[in-house]
Design a protein around this motif. Structure first.
Motif, PDB file in Angstrom:
ATOM      1  N   THR B 113       0.826  -1.473   0.103  1.00 50.89           N
ATOM      2  CA  THR B 113       0.026   0.052  -0.330  1.00 50.89           C
ATOM      3  C   THR B 113       0.595   1.383   0.108  1.00 50.89           C
ATOM      4  OG1 THR B 113      -1.532  -1.480   0.866  1.00 50.89           O
ATOM      5  CG2 THR B 113      -1.730   1.098   1.250  1.00 50.89           C
ATOM      6  N   VAL B 114       1.934   1.515   0.714  1.00 51.37           N
ATOM      7  CA  VAL B 114       1.936   2.614   0.643  1.00 51.37           C
ATOM      8  C   VAL B 114       3.393   2.679  -0.757  1.00 51.37           C
ATOM      9  CG1 VAL B 114       4.410   3.409   2.117  1.00 51.37           C
ATOM     10  CG2 VAL B 114       3.480   2.389   3.159  1.00 51.37           C
ATOM     11  N   MET B 115       4.140   1.582  -0.947  1.00 46.27           N
ATOM     12  CA  MET B 115       4.368   1.291  -2.659  1.00 46.27           C
ATOM     13  C   MET B 115       3.588   1.666  -3.277  1.00 46.27           C
ATOM     14  SD  MET B 115       8.226   1.068  -2.442  1.00 46.27           S
ATOM     15  CE  MET B 115       8.723   0.412  -0.375  1.00 46.27           C
ATOM     16  N   LEU B 116       2.374   2.042  -3.978  1.00 48.45           N
ATOM     17  CA  LEU B 116       1.586   2.112  -3.991  1.00 48.45           C
ATOM     18  C   LEU B 116       1.557   3.858  -4.258  1.00 48.45           C
ATOM     19  CD1 LEU B 116      -0.551   1.791  -6.294  1.00 48.45           C
ATOM     20  CD2 LEU B 116      -2.380   1.382  -4.577  1.00 48.45           C
ATOM     21  N   GLY B 117       0.960   3.796  -3.428  1.00 47.11           N
ATOM     22  CA  GLY B 117       0.930   5.658  -2.579  1.00 47.11           C
ATOM     23  C   GLY B 117       1.904   6.096  -3.657  1.00 47.11           C
ATOM     24  N   LEU B 118       4.027   5.582  -2.841  1.00 51.88           N
ATOM     25  CA  LEU B 118       4.591   6.007  -3.478  1.00 51.88           C
ATOM     26  C   LEU B 118       5.275   6.111  -5.352  1.00 51.88           C
ATOM     27  CD1 LEU B 118       7.673   7.424  -2.862  1.00 51.88           C
ATOM     28  CD2 LEU B 118       8.703   5.262  -2.804  1.00 51.88           C
ATOM     29  N   LEU B 119       5.058   5.355  -5.187  1.00 51.19           N
ATOM     30  CA  LEU B 119       4.604   5.063  -7.119  1.00 51.19           C
ATOM     31  C   LEU B 119       4.345   6.078  -8.246  1.00 51.19           C
ATOM     32  CD1 LEU B 119       6.633   3.951  -8.860  1.00 51.19           C
ATOM     33  CD2 LEU B 119       4.436   1.665  -9.581  1.00 51.19           C
ATOM     34  N   THR B 120       2.835   6.396  -7.085  1.00 54.38           N
ATOM     35  CA  THR B 120       1.819   6.798  -8.031  1.00 54.38           C
ATOM     36  C   THR B 120       1.884   8.272  -7.944  1.00 54.38           C
ATOM     37  OG1 THR B 120      -0.027   5.187  -6.820  1.00 54.38           O
ATOM     38  CG2 THR B 120      -0.666   7.644  -8.076  1.00 54.38           C
ATOM     39  N   GLY B 121       2.858   8.477  -6.977  1.00 59.21           N
ATOM     40  CA  GLY B 121       3.192  10.002  -6.428  1.00 59.21           C
ATOM     41  C   GLY B 121       4.250  10.195  -7.374  1.00 59.21           C
ATOM     42  N   GLY B 122       4.925   9.528  -7.425  1.00 55.61           N
ATOM     43  CA  GLY B 122       6.017   9.563  -8.543  1.00 55.61           C
ATOM     44  C   GLY B 122       5.382   9.882  -9.931  1.00 55.61           C
ATOM     45  N   ALA B 123       5.175   8.711 -10.578  1.00 55.29           N
ATOM     46  CA  ALA B 123       4.114   9.389 -11.629  1.00 55.29           C
ATOM     47  C   ALA B 123       3.545  10.246 -12.197  1.00 55.29           C
ATOM     48  CB  ALA B 123       3.650   7.549 -12.404  1.00 55.29           C
ATOM     49  N   SER B 124       2.851  10.230 -11.466  1.00 56.17           N
ATOM     50  CA  SER B 124       1.974  11.951 -11.440  1.00 56.17           C
ATOM     51  C   SER B 124       2.824  13.052 -11.795  1.00 56.17           C
ATOM     52  CB  SER B 124       0.701  12.304  -9.903  1.00 56.17           C
ATOM     53  OG  SER B 124       0.278  10.989 -10.212  1.00 56.17           O
ATOM     54  N   ALA B 125       3.760  12.947 -10.409  1.00 51.95           N
ATOM     55  CA  ALA B 125       3.959  14.330 -10.750  1.00 51.95           C
ATOM     56  C   ALA B 125       5.003  14.467 -11.947  1.00 51.95           C
ATOM     57  CB  ALA B 125       5.820  14.884  -9.354  1.00 51.95           C
ATOM     58  N   ALA B 126       5.873  13.709 -11.966  1.00 51.35           N
ATOM     59  CA  ALA B 126       6.345  13.447 -13.529  1.00 51.35           C
ATOM     60  C   ALA B 126       5.323  13.807 -14.845  1.00 51.35           C
ATOM     61  CB  ALA B 126       6.960  11.784 -13.555  1.00 51.35           C
ATOM     62  N   ALA B 127       4.492  12.527 -14.801  1.00 51.48           N
ATOM     63  CA  ALA B 127       3.006  13.833 -15.618  1.00 51.48           C
ATOM     64  C   ALA B 127       2.783  14.604 -15.716  1.00 51.48           C
ATOM     65  CB  ALA B 127       2.243  12.397 -15.568  1.00 51.48           C
ATOM     66  N   ALA B 128       2.151  15.431 -14.461  1.00 48.32           N
ATOM     67  CA  ALA B 128       2.493  16.526 -14.761  1.00 48.32           C
ATOM     68  C   ALA B 128       2.961  17.635 -15.339  1.00 48.32           C
ATOM     69  CB  ALA B 128       1.805  16.958 -13.353  1.00 48.32           C
ATOM     70  N   ILE B 129       4.340  17.769 -15.219  1.00 48.93           N
ATOM     71  CA  ILE B 129       5.369  18.159 -15.282  1.00 48.93           C
ATOM     72  C   ILE B 129       5.728  18.035 -16.901  1.00 48.93           C
ATOM     73  CG2 ILE B 129       7.949  18.238 -16.036  1.00 48.93           C
ATOM     74  CD1 ILE B 129       6.653  19.903 -13.073  1.00 48.93           C
ATOM     75  N   VAL B 130       5.878  16.523 -16.907  1.00 52.36           N
ATOM     76  CA  VAL B 130       5.290  16.284 -18.734  1.00 52.36           C
ATOM     77  C   VAL B 130       4.749  16.820 -19.868  1.00 52.36           C
ATOM     78  CG1 VAL B 130       5.830  14.330 -20.613  1.00 52.36           C
ATOM     79  CG2 VAL B 130       6.826  13.965 -18.444  1.00 52.36           C
ATOM     80  N   TYR B 131       3.373  16.780 -19.020  1.00 53.59           N
ATOM     81  CA  TYR B 131       1.810  17.771 -19.831  1.00 53.59           C
ATOM     82  C   TYR B 131       2.731  19.003 -19.888  1.00 53.59           C
ATOM     83  CZ  TYR B 131      -2.891  19.479 -20.777  1.00 53.59           C
ATOM     84  OH  TYR B 131      -4.268  19.789 -21.144  1.00 53.59           O
ATOM     85  N   LEU B 132       2.868  19.627 -18.895  1.00 53.30           N
ATOM     86  CA  LEU B 132       4.339  21.131 -19.111  1.00 53.30           C
ATOM     87  C   LEU B 132       4.230  21.579 -19.818  1.00 53.30           C
ATOM     88  CD1 LEU B 132       2.709  23.546 -17.146  1.00 53.30           C
ATOM     89  CD2 LEU B 132       5.325  23.570 -15.947  1.00 53.30           C
ATOM     90  N   ALA B 133       5.774  20.513 -20.490  1.00 56.24           N
ATOM     91  CA  ALA B 133       6.319  19.957 -21.162  1.00 56.24           C
ATOM     92  C   ALA B 133       6.180  20.101 -22.566  1.00 56.24           C
ATOM     93  CB  ALA B 133       7.584  19.092 -20.786  1.00 56.24           C
ATOM     94  N   HIS B 134       4.869  19.251 -22.935  1.00 55.74           N
ATOM     95  CA  HIS B 134       4.535  19.627 -24.347  1.00 55.74           C
ATOM     96  C   HIS B 134       3.486  20.220 -24.121  1.00 55.74           C
ATOM     97  CE1 HIS B 134       5.075  15.346 -25.844  1.00 55.74           C
ATOM     98  NE2 HIS B 134       5.270  14.771 -24.349  1.00 55.74           N
ATOM     99  N   LYS B 135       2.514  21.202 -23.267  1.00 50.67           N
ATOM    100  CA  LYS B 135       1.735  22.249 -23.811  1.00 50.67           C
ATOM    101  C   LYS B 135       1.922  23.651 -23.489  1.00 50.67           C
ATOM    102  CE  LYS B 135      -1.645  19.242 -24.879  1.00 50.67           C
ATOM    103  NZ  LYS B 135      -2.510  19.512 -26.422  1.00 50.67           N
ATOM    104  N   GLY B 136       2.713  23.427 -22.282  1.00 54.73           N
ATOM    105  CA  GLY B 136       3.253  24.663 -22.178  1.00 54.73           C
ATOM    106  C   GLY B 136       1.709  25.401 -20.946  1.00 54.73           C
TER     107      GLY B 136
END
Lengths: 188, 188
Positions: B113-136
């Motif tokens: 459960t803790v690792m699910l939280g950690l992995l989801t956190g990392g993936a979502s933070a990266a996805a938010a930044i990658v989205y920003l890099a794509h779209k601005g």
């Protein structure tokens, strides 16, 4: 929880039902905490905006949550999780009354896990963007907009707290369910 | 899994052990999938960089993952989760051999459960930044850096896939554990 009621359950069913009922009550209380935390997060984020006291002819400098898709997702995720927690209260009450329920507990663990993922995703995406707004990034040439929108950034940062309280609630709920379920099999 | 071994277990313990052993084998396979997925994510993200074919006197235009804190967190989260999954294989094998183990299963659910939280956190933070890099973002005046760093952005976006496979693996693992645990109590 009267001792008499506890003994009555104990005579018809397994003697560990007292423990299980305690876990169910804790489950109910945790869900209430989660509702308050995620609702506070969603409302704080959704009602925060800041208009700067100056403007050009074309642009009015105004910041609100739906300027940034990640913050919009944050509000949506918190609202969905809050609604889910509210609906799940019904099952939680059922588990206090009927501590032998098994299928509905598994359904709750399933949805709790998915909701943990959704809430963590929303909170992390928002945290990544808020961090960027505070610090900026010189390599990507993204400026720290918090220098202009100071009180907006402070309230938005604060609204993340509720989400992280909600995440802790879900981790506890899942672990509680996992601990409560096998304990029922320890006496056959 | 030979039928003889299954009957032997059945004679000493509960008849549902065959089901439980199947779940344990599935648990093991899912962990292997998770290791490959998160390792691929971490390596792809960490080895991606792009240097533009031009430079000024002061700035060399080069993009790599540790320019952005969220992407660094993504690599760290995937590495930690990959290492955890590798270590958890030992307990998973133990559960195939001894399907009666209860305490170690609860410990696995807790860490999953803790690792699910950690992995989801990392993936979502990266996805938010990658989205920003794509779209601005025109409101915050953040430019889409993917217009310059095109192949960097593509590989970084691709590396997110492994993380989301890992998240699905954890959701399945937690649900499997929740389903496998109470089934043992259905015959007393």
């Amino acid at each position: 929880m009267k001792p008499g009621a506890l003994e009555f359950r104990g005579s018809t069913s397994t003697p560990k039902n007292g423990v299980n009922r305690g876990v169910s009550v804790l489950d109910f209380v945790l869900r209430l905490v989660g509702i308050i935390a995620t609702l506070a997060s969603a409302i704080t984020m959704a009602t925060t905006y800041e208009t700067l006291p100056f403007a050009t002819r074309f642009i009015r400098f105004r910041a609100e949550y739906n300027d940034l898709p990640s913050l919009t997702f944050f509000v949506a995720a918190n609202s969905v999780v809050c609604a889910y927690l509210f609906l799940s209260l019904a099952l939680s009450i059922l588990h206090i009354v009927r501590s032998g329920a098994r299928g509905s507990r598994i359904i709750l663990v399933l949805f709790d896990t998915v909701m943990l993922g959704l809430l963590t995703g929303g909170a992390s995406a928002a945290a990544a963007i808020v961090y960027l707004a505070h610090k900026g990034n010189s390599r990507a040439n993204w400026l720290a907009i918090c220098r202009q929108f100071n009180s907006f950034c402070e309230r938005v940062s604060g609204s993340l707290i509720g989400s992280f309280v909600g995440i802790s609630v879900f981790v506890l709920l899942i672990i509680l369910s996992a601990v409560a379920l096998p304990r029922r099999s320890s006496h056959h």
